[in-house]
Structures are given as structure tokens and as C-alpha cells.
Design a protein around this motif. Structure first.
Motif, mmCIF file in Angstrom:
data_model
loop_
_atom_site.group_PDB
_atom_site.id
_atom_site.type_symbol
_atom_site.label_atom_id
_atom_site.label_comp_id
_atom_site.label_asym_id
_atom_site.label_seq_id
_atom_site.Cartn_x
_atom_site.Cartn_y
_atom_site.Cartn_z
ATOM 1 N N ALA A 1 18.112 4.661 41.364
ATOM 2 C CA ALA A 1 17.646 3.690 40.368
ATOM 3 C C ALA A 1 18.741 3.373 39.355
ATOM 4 O O ALA A 1 18.950 2.207 38.981
ATOM 5 C CB ALA A 1 16.402 4.231 39.664
ATOM 6 N N ASN A 2 19.462 4.402 38.909
ATOM 7 C CA ASN A 2 20.555 4.193 37.957
ATOM 8 C C ASN A 2 21.681 3.354 38.564
ATOM 9 O O ASN A 2 22.316 2.552 37.864
ATOM 10 C CB ASN A 2 21.109 5.536 37.482
ATOM 11 N N LYS B 1 11.222 2.523 39.629
ATOM 12 C CA LYS B 1 11.807 2.934 38.344
ATOM 13 C C LYS B 1 12.711 1.841 37.785
ATOM 14 O O LYS B 1 12.665 1.517 36.585
ATOM 15 C CB LYS B 1 12.602 4.230 38.525
ATOM 16 N N PHE B 2 13.533 1.279 38.650
ATOM 17 C CA PHE B 2 14.437 0.194 38.260
ATOM 18 C C PHE B 2 13.652 -1.027 37.789
ATOM 19 O O PHE B 2 14.026 -1.696 36.813
ATOM 20 C CB PHE B 2 15.333 -0.150 39.455
ATOM 21 N N HIS B 3 12.551 -1.306 38.450
ATOM 22 C CA HIS B 3 11.755 -2.506 38.187
ATOM 23 C C HIS B 3 11.090 -2.485 36.812
ATOM 24 O O HIS B 3 10.767 -3.539 36.254
ATOM 25 C CB HIS B 3 10.695 -2.659 39.291
ATOM 26 N N GLU B 4 10.902 -1.312 36.254
ATOM 27 C CA GLU B 4 10.278 -1.206 34.933
ATOM 28 C C GLU B 4 11.060 -1.987 33.883
ATOM 29 O O GLU B 4 10.471 -2.567 32.959
ATOM 30 C CB GLU B 4 10.178 0.265 34.531
ATOM 31 N N ASP B 5 12.386 -2.014 34.017
ATOM 32 C CA ASP B 5 13.228 -2.747 33.067
ATOM 33 C C ASP B 5 13.820 -4.026 33.658
ATOM 34 O O ASP B 5 14.553 -4.745 32.969
ATOM 35 C CB ASP B 5 14.373 -1.851 32.584
ATOM 36 N N ASN B 6 13.522 -4.272 34.938
ATOM 37 C CA ASN B 6 14.080 -5.442 35.626
ATOM 38 C C ASN B 6 12.997 -6.084 36.481
ATOM 39 O O ASN B 6 13.106 -6.139 37.717
ATOM 40 C CB ASN B 6 15.280 -5.023 36.484
ATOM 41 N N ASP B 7 11.955 -6.563 35.831
ATOM 42 C CA ASP B 7 10.785 -7.030 36.571
ATOM 43 C C ASP B 7 10.965 -8.395 37.228
ATOM 44 O O ASP B 7 10.047 -8.913 37.870
ATOM 45 C CB ASP B 7 9.537 -7.029 35.675
ATOM 46 N N ASP B 8 12.147 -8.991 37.071
ATOM 47 C CA ASP B 8 12.421 -10.256 37.752
ATOM 48 C C ASP B 8 13.113 -10.045 39.100
ATOM 49 O O ASP B 8 13.448 -11.010 39.791
ATOM 50 C CB ASP B 8 13.271 -11.174 36.871
ATOM 51 N N LYS C 1 0.946 0.911 53.094
ATOM 52 C CA LYS C 1 -0.042 1.631 52.284
ATOM 53 C C LYS C 1 0.579 2.109 50.975
ATOM 54 O O LYS C 1 -0.038 1.990 49.894
ATOM 55 C CB LYS C 1 -0.589 2.818 53.078
ATOM 56 N N MET C 2 1.775 2.633 51.041
ATOM 57 C CA MET C 2 2.464 3.122 49.848
ATOM 58 C C MET C 2 2.692 1.990 48.844
ATOM 59 O O MET C 2 2.458 2.145 47.638
ATOM 60 C CB MET C 2 3.805 3.745 50.257
ATOM 61 N N ILE C 3 3.152 0.857 49.334
ATOM 62 C CA ILE C 3 3.399 -0.303 48.468
ATOM 63 C C ILE C 3 2.112 -0.767 47.799
ATOM 64 O O ILE C 3 2.082 -1.057 46.598
ATOM 65 C CB ILE C 3 4.046 -1.445 49.287
ATOM 66 N N ASN C 4 1.030 -0.796 48.560
ATOM 67 C CA ASN C 4 -0.266 -1.226 48.013
ATOM 68 C C ASN C 4 -0.792 -0.239 46.977
ATOM 69 O O ASN C 4 -1.384 -0.643 45.960
ATOM 70 C CB ASN C 4 -1.278 -1.414 49.134
ATOM 71 N N GLU C 5 -0.586 1.057 47.228
ATOM 72 C CA GLU C 5 -1.053 2.076 46.286
ATOM 73 C C GLU C 5 -0.357 1.957 44.934
ATOM 74 O O GLU C 5 -0.938 2.298 43.896
ATOM 75 C CB GLU C 5 -0.836 3.477 46.878
ATOM 76 N N TYR C 6 0.872 1.470 44.943
ATOM 77 C CA TYR C 6 1.609 1.272 43.691
ATOM 78 C C TYR C 6 1.421 -0.146 43.131
ATOM 79 O O TYR C 6 2.078 -0.517 42.155
ATOM 80 C CB TYR C 6 3.100 1.543 43.902
ATOM 81 N N ASN C 7 0.519 -0.907 43.765
ATOM 82 C CA ASN C 7 0.274 -2.292 43.336
ATOM 83 C C ASN C 7 1.583 -3.085 43.237
ATOM 84 O O ASN C 7 1.828 -3.814 42.264
ATOM 85 C CB ASN C 7 -0.450 -2.320 41.981
ATOM 86 N N ALA C 8 2.419 -2.886 44.240
ATOM 87 C CA ALA C 8 3.760 -3.471 44.206
ATOM 88 C C ALA C 8 3.977 -4.553 45.258
ATOM 89 O O ALA C 8 5.107 -4.995 45.477
ATOM 90 C CB ALA C 8 4.797 -2.360 44.402
ATOM 91 N N SER C 9 2.915 -5.006 45.894
ATOM 92 C CA SER C 9 3.056 -5.948 47.006
ATOM 93 C C SER C 9 3.620 -7.304 46.587
ATOM 94 O O SER C 9 4.097 -8.072 47.426
ATOM 95 C CB SER C 9 1.712 -6.151 47.713
ATOM 96 N N GLN C 10 3.577 -7.617 45.284
ATOM 97 C CA GLN C 10 4.121 -8.888 44.815
ATOM 98 C C GLN C 10 5.646 -8.863 44.702
ATOM 99 O O GLN C 10 6.285 -9.918 44.736
ATOM 100 C CB GLN C 10 3.515 -9.237 43.451
ATOM 101 N N PHE C 11 6.217 -7.660 44.598
ATOM 102 C CA PHE C 11 7.672 -7.593 44.420
ATOM 103 C C PHE C 11 8.372 -6.624 45.365
ATOM 104 O O PHE C 11 9.591 -6.475 45.315
ATOM 105 C CB PHE C 11 8.028 -7.261 42.961
ATOM 106 N N ILE C 12 7.639 -5.960 46.249
ATOM 107 C CA ILE C 12 8.241 -5.171 47.336
ATOM 108 C C ILE C 12 7.681 -5.701 48.649
ATOM 109 O O ILE C 12 6.467 -5.648 48.881
ATOM 110 C CB ILE C 12 7.948 -3.666 47.200
ATOM 111 N N LYS C 13 8.543 -6.215 49.507
ATOM 112 C CA LYS C 13 8.113 -6.887 50.722
ATOM 113 C C LYS C 13 8.725 -6.251 51.970
ATOM 114 O O LYS C 13 9.934 -5.962 51.996
ATOM 115 C CB LYS C 13 8.531 -8.361 50.684
#
Length: 384
Positions: free
Chosen positions: A327-328, A218-225, A242-254
Motif C-alpha cells: 500500500a505504501n 488501504k491505499f484507497h482510503e486516501d486515494n478514492d479516485d 466474494k471477497m470484493i463484495n464482502e468489502y463493498n468494493a465492487s465499484q472500484f475493484i474489478k
């Protein structure tokens, strides 16, 4: 008269800087965990300050564990069955008499207390987690809670944990927070912080990393850097991957794995997050605060986070399992540089409050009071 003279001599020695106690610690193992880490830190401090320390473990030695210095005796009592382990503990306690024994965590009472019965060694039980929500077998909980009433004293990490127990136990207890080895920490960092949100801890259900991941998305939507880095290993690694991959977030969640250099790795991060559902006194949070990283922590049982953090002053608190507030909170730091700087400056004060030289001595003073009281009680009983 002989016994009284011995007690007097003992307390004269305690007044001198060369004070000496024989301290036994009974714990499951020295595997990577909060109670185990505190055990090693305290043992090291006590040993360096003239006390004899013996650590008795009751579980099979894990592949990876904390290492103790050579001056500390390590006695393994895992014998396959509970009965055999109790017998092994008792035998070794007779061979290596202690002035006092510390039982690390209440479930350990089920084996430790029977091994101590009749040996006339005072013992202290330390609660290391949230007693109200601890995930242990009902039978173990009942037995351990009955047996712990035989203890000479109790050490809790928080008031919340203390208040869970009956008044009799509370009246014989003290509260001591976890120690911090300041000399082993990186110096606080006050430069420009990297756009990283970090978390440190085992990948287990209690840490609730799914909640952190949802909050970060949620936070990343407005802070993609920004990127999220989770340091640690555990049983949920595949599930979280698996969860990270399902959200296609592997580039920014490690998932960063376990690293010996973790403190150096995270010290320049923008934000540290503890997302746990339950904690005792979170060591990783203490270290992050001591390095000046702006922290967010869930206000989870047994109250360790709120004992450490004054919301809005030296960190931010968030409700358990509430990804929206989490997130807030992330956004608050990013949007308010003054808040981040103030929190960073205030949080490093934990270094002075929880330094091992302060916490280690609190334990010793409490042990001394127990040994002194028990000695007086035994003397009265002998005279009668």
C-alpha cells in the motif's frame, strides 16, 4: 574418421548464416501459462531462423492454448497412463530424431528422461519456477530431481533458482531470462496516466491477489479516485469475487477476465502490481516494464522480480505477503510524479535487454555448445 568429418561439416554449417538444428521440446501442454508462452515464443523464433522445431506435449489438450505456426511440428503424446505416455514419447522421438531436446520444467523429467534413455540425444532441462517452493508431489520431486542429473545441461531463469541445486548441476548450467517480442508490444506511453492500478495473471493461489486487494483497500482510503483492475481467469474467481463484495468494493475493484487486448488495455494505467508469493521470471511484469508502466513487484522466490527491478530506479520491490508495504509503495508513486516518470523511462530499457533476437540466440549458442561437447565425448568413446 567418418564421424569426425560429419562433426566438422556440422560446425562449418553452424558458422554460416543458414545454420540449422533439429530441436525437440517436451512440455506438459501449451495451455496459458508462463513456461508454455516462452516455449511458443522461442519455438517461433527458432523456426523463423532456419531451425526445425518439434513440440511434444504429454497432457490432454486444454480448451484454450497458445497457437504455434505451421512450420512447427506439434506431437501429442498424452496416452492416459505415465507408462503409455513415455512409450509414445520414445516412439515419436525415434521417428523424428532431434539434435537436442529441451525439457521444459523439472517435474517433466519424470516422463521425458525415461523416454530418452539409450537414444543418444543430448537433452537440456530448464527450471521454470521456484524449485524450493514448487507445489508438486514429493514422489514426483524426488524422481525428477534424480533423473535430471542425467541431463547434458541446465537452463535457469535466475541465480536464485540455480543456487538451489548441487554444484555438479550448477557447473553444467547457464542463466537465460525470458524473451520479449518487442514488435508485438504497444509503444511505450508517456502521456498522462489514468488512475488505474492493474495486475495481470491467472487467478491462482501463487499470485496472492487477496494481498493485493488488502493493500489496495488501504491505499484507497486516501486515494478514492483510483480503481484496481485484475486481468485473468482461474480457479479463485469466485473466492475473489466474494471477497470484493464482502468489502463493498465492487465499484472500484474489478475482475476483468482474460482478454487478447490486455496489453492495449493496461498501457495507460498509473501502476502495475505483481503480488505473487512465487514466480519464475514473470512475463507480465516484463511486458508492463517494457511499456513504461511504473511497476511494483513482490521480492518473491525464485528471484525474478529482483533480477528485473532495481528498487527505486526502474520499479519498486515489496516483501512477499506484506500489504502495508505494498500500500505504501502505491502511495509513493501517486505522491511523487518525478519517481513515476524516472521509473517509467528506466523500465523500458528492458526492451533492449530481453529482446527475442538476443534471448533466442543465447539459447541457440548454448544448444550448440552442448551438441559440440556431446559430439566430442561420443567421438572419444568410439575411439576407445
Amino acid at each position: 574418421m567418418i564421424f569426425t568429418n560429419c562433426i566438422n561439416i556440422y560446425w562449418e554449417r553452424q558458422k554460416l548464416r543458414g545454420l540449422y538444428m533439429k530441436i525437440g521440446i517436451i512440455i506438459g501442454s501449451l495451455g496459458f501459462g508462463g513456461a508454455e508462452r516462452v516455449t511458443v515464443i522461442l519455438s517461433d523464433y527458432w523456426s523463423k531462423h532456419g531451425h526445425s522445431v518439434s513440440i511434444f506435449t504429454t497432457m490432454r489438450r486444454p480448451e484454450n492454448e497458445y497457437i504455434v505456426v505451421e512450420s512447427i511440428k506439434r506431437i501429442e503424446c498424452f496416452s492416459g497412463t505415465k507408462g503409455a505416455t513415455i512409450k509414445c514419447l520414445r516412439s515419436n522421438l525415434i521417428k523424428t530424431p532431434q539434435d537436442i531436446v529441451l525439457i521444459m520444467d523439472t517435474p517433466m523429467c519424470a516422463m521425458a528422461v525415461p523416454s530418452l534413455i539409450g537414444l543418444k540425444i543430448p537433452f537440456v532441462v530448464s527450471e521454470r519456477s521456484s524449485p524450493a517452493t514448487k507445489a508438486i508431489k514429493r514422489s514426483t520431486k524426488i524422481v525428477s530431481h534424480l533423473l535430471m542429473n542425467l541431463a547434458s545441461g541446465f537452463v535457469f531463469q535466475t541465480n536464485e533458482a540455480k543456487n538451489y541445486y548441487n554444484r555438479k548441476i550448477q557447473s553444467r548450467s547457464t542463466i537465460i531470462a525470458n524473451p520479449l517480442k518487442v514488435e508485438e508490444l504497444p509503444t511505450p506511453y508517456f502521456g498522462e496516466r489514468e488512475r488505474r492500478v492493474v495486475a495481470v495473471g491467472r487467478l491462482i493461489p501463487a499470485k496472492n491477489y487477496p494481498n493485493l486487494i488488502h493493500a489496495f483497500l488501504k491505499f484507497h482510503e486516501d486515494n478514492d479516485d483510483y480503481r484496481l483492475e485484475i486481468y485473468g481467469d482461474g480457479v479463485l474467481k469466485k473466492e475473489l469475487t466474494k471477497m470484493i463484495n464482502e468489502y463493498n468494493a465492487s465499484q472500484f475493484i474489478k475482475l476483468m477476465g482474460s482478454r487478447k487486448s490486455v496489453l492495449e488495455d493496461i498501457k495507460t494505467a498509473a501502476i502495475y502490481v505483481l503480488s505473487s508469493d512465487i514466480e519464475g521470471m514473470p512475463n507480465a511484469l516484463i511486458e508492463a516494464m517494457a511499456m513504461g508502466i511504473p511497476c511494483i513487484a513482490t521480492d518473491c522466490p525464485s528471484g525474478g522480480s529482483k533480477d528485473l527491478i532495481q528498487d527505486g530506479m526502474n520499479g519498486l520491490l515489496a516483501p512477499v505477503r506484506n500489504s502495508d508495504v505494498l500500500a505504501n509503495s502505491l502511495s509513493r508513486y501517486v505522491e511523487d510524479d518525478n519517481l513515476s516518470r524516472m521509473v517509467s523511462m528506466n523500465s523500458i530499457k528492458v526492451r533492449d535487454k530481453l529482446d527475442i533476437n538476443i534471448i533466442g540466440e543465447k539459447w541457440i549458442r548454448y544448444f550448440e555448445s552442448i551438441v559440440h561437447r556431446e559430439g566430442k565425448n561420443n567421438e572419444k568413446h568410439r575411439i576407445k
